[in-house]
Design a protein around this motif. Structure first.
Motif, short mmCIF file in Angstrom:
data_model
loop_
_atom_site.label_atom_id
_atom_site.label_comp_id
_atom_site.label_asym_id
_atom_site.label_seq_id
_atom_site.Cartn_x
_atom_site.Cartn_y
_atom_site.Cartn_z
N UNK A 174 28.63 -18.56 -38.12
CA UNK A 174 29.69 -18.84 -39.07
C UNK A 174 30.68 -17.70 -39.16
N UNK A 175 30.44 -16.61 -38.45
CA UNK A 175 31.34 -15.47 -38.49
C UNK A 175 30.83 -14.34 -39.35
N UNK A 176 29.81 -14.61 -40.12
CA UNK A 176 29.24 -13.57 -40.99
C UNK A 176 27.77 -13.33 -40.66
N UNK A 177 27.36 -13.70 -39.49
CA UNK A 177 25.99 -13.44 -39.07
C UNK A 177 25.00 -14.51 -39.48
N UNK A 178 25.42 -15.52 -40.25
CA UNK A 178 24.53 -16.62 -40.58
C UNK A 178 24.84 -17.77 -39.61
N UNK A 179 24.03 -18.81 -39.66
CA UNK A 179 24.14 -19.86 -38.67
C UNK A 179 24.36 -21.22 -39.31
N UNK A 180 25.06 -22.07 -38.61
CA UNK A 180 25.06 -23.50 -38.86
C UNK A 180 24.47 -24.10 -37.59
N UNK A 181 24.08 -25.35 -37.65
CA UNK A 181 23.40 -25.96 -36.50
C UNK A 181 24.01 -27.31 -36.16
N UNK A 182 23.92 -27.63 -34.89
CA UNK A 182 24.23 -28.96 -34.39
C UNK A 182 22.94 -29.52 -33.80
N UNK A 183 22.86 -30.84 -33.73
CA UNK A 183 21.70 -31.49 -33.13
C UNK A 183 22.09 -31.96 -31.73
N UNK A 184 21.29 -31.59 -30.76
CA UNK A 184 21.50 -32.06 -29.39
C UNK A 184 20.30 -32.90 -28.98
N UNK A 185 20.56 -34.06 -28.42
CA UNK A 185 19.49 -34.88 -27.82
C UNK A 185 19.41 -34.44 -26.37
N UNK A 186 18.23 -33.98 -25.98
CA UNK A 186 18.11 -33.32 -24.68
C UNK A 186 16.70 -33.44 -24.12
N UNK A 187 16.56 -33.05 -22.87
CA UNK A 187 15.24 -32.97 -22.24
C UNK A 187 14.64 -31.60 -22.52
N UNK A 188 13.34 -31.52 -22.39
CA UNK A 188 12.63 -30.26 -22.57
C UNK A 188 12.89 -29.34 -21.39
N UNK A 189 13.19 -28.09 -21.69
CA UNK A 189 13.32 -27.08 -20.64
C UNK A 189 11.95 -26.46 -20.37
N UNK A 190 11.81 -25.89 -19.21
CA UNK A 190 10.51 -25.34 -18.78
C UNK A 190 9.92 -24.35 -19.79
N UNK A 191 10.74 -23.51 -20.38
CA UNK A 191 10.24 -22.46 -21.29
C UNK A 191 10.18 -22.91 -22.75
N UNK A 192 10.47 -24.18 -23.03
CA UNK A 192 10.48 -24.66 -24.41
C UNK A 192 9.08 -24.87 -24.97
N UNK A 193 8.97 -24.66 -26.25
CA UNK A 193 7.82 -25.12 -27.01
C UNK A 193 8.21 -26.48 -27.56
N UNK A 194 7.22 -27.27 -27.92
CA UNK A 194 7.49 -28.62 -28.41
C UNK A 194 6.65 -28.89 -29.65
N UNK A 195 7.28 -29.52 -30.63
CA UNK A 195 6.56 -29.90 -31.84
C UNK A 195 7.01 -31.30 -32.23
N UNK A 196 6.06 -32.14 -32.60
CA UNK A 196 6.38 -33.48 -33.08
C UNK A 196 6.55 -33.41 -34.59
N UNK A 197 7.73 -33.79 -35.06
CA UNK A 197 8.02 -33.78 -36.49
C UNK A 197 8.52 -35.17 -36.85
N UNK A 198 7.76 -35.86 -37.67
CA UNK A 198 8.12 -37.21 -38.11
C UNK A 198 8.41 -38.14 -36.93
N UNK A 199 7.67 -37.97 -35.84
CA UNK A 199 7.84 -38.82 -34.67
C UNK A 199 8.97 -38.39 -33.75
N UNK A 200 9.62 -37.29 -34.05
CA UNK A 200 10.71 -36.77 -33.23
C UNK A 200 10.23 -35.50 -32.53
N UNK A 201 10.46 -35.43 -31.23
CA UNK A 201 10.09 -34.22 -30.48
C UNK A 201 11.16 -33.16 -30.68
N UNK A 202 10.76 -32.01 -31.19
CA UNK A 202 11.66 -30.87 -31.37
C UNK A 202 11.37 -29.86 -30.27
N UNK A 203 12.40 -29.49 -29.52
CA UNK A 203 12.27 -28.47 -28.48
C UNK A 203 12.90 -27.19 -28.99
#
Length: 102
Positions: free
Chosen positions: A34-63
């Motif tokens: 945001x310009x002050x060192x804090x973050x906002x986020x966007x959601x991307x629908x994507x494939x898992x990358x080799x180095x990703x961890x994965x967690x199932x949250x409410x039936x959605x895979x989070x990478x």
């Protein structure tokens, strides 16, 4: 780690299911500063990358990367049923002194 509300999970499931490779897809939260060192986020629908961890949250895979785990902890993903717009709220945003905030 994070919470995905029931409506947001249903909406994300619908969006992912429309993709031809839906069985390989999940979401990733993409930080933008945001310009002050804090973050906002966007959601991307994507494939898992080799180095990703994965967690199932409410039936959605989070990478995510292991280095992002602390930063992501406390995030709530919600979706407005009237507009289908997602909101990503951090329950404990990073604290810092920002000269741009009055």
């Amino acid at each position: 780690m994070i919470i995905i509300t029931p409506y947001a999970a249903a909406r994300l499931s619908f969006m992912i299911a429309e993709e031809p490779d839906a069985d390989e897809l999940g979401i990733r939260l993409v930080p933008t500063t945001t310009g002050c060192g804090s973050y906002t986020y966007s959601i991307a629908i994507t494939e898992k990358e080799r180095s990703d961890l994965e967690q199932d949250i409410s039936g959605i895979r989070l990478f995510y990367k292991q280095t992002e785990e602390e930063q992501l902890t406390g995030i709530v993903i919600d979706c407005d049923a009237a507009t289908n717009r997602f909101s990503i709220i951090h329950s404990r945003p990073l604290q810092n002194e920002c000269p741009h905030i009055n």
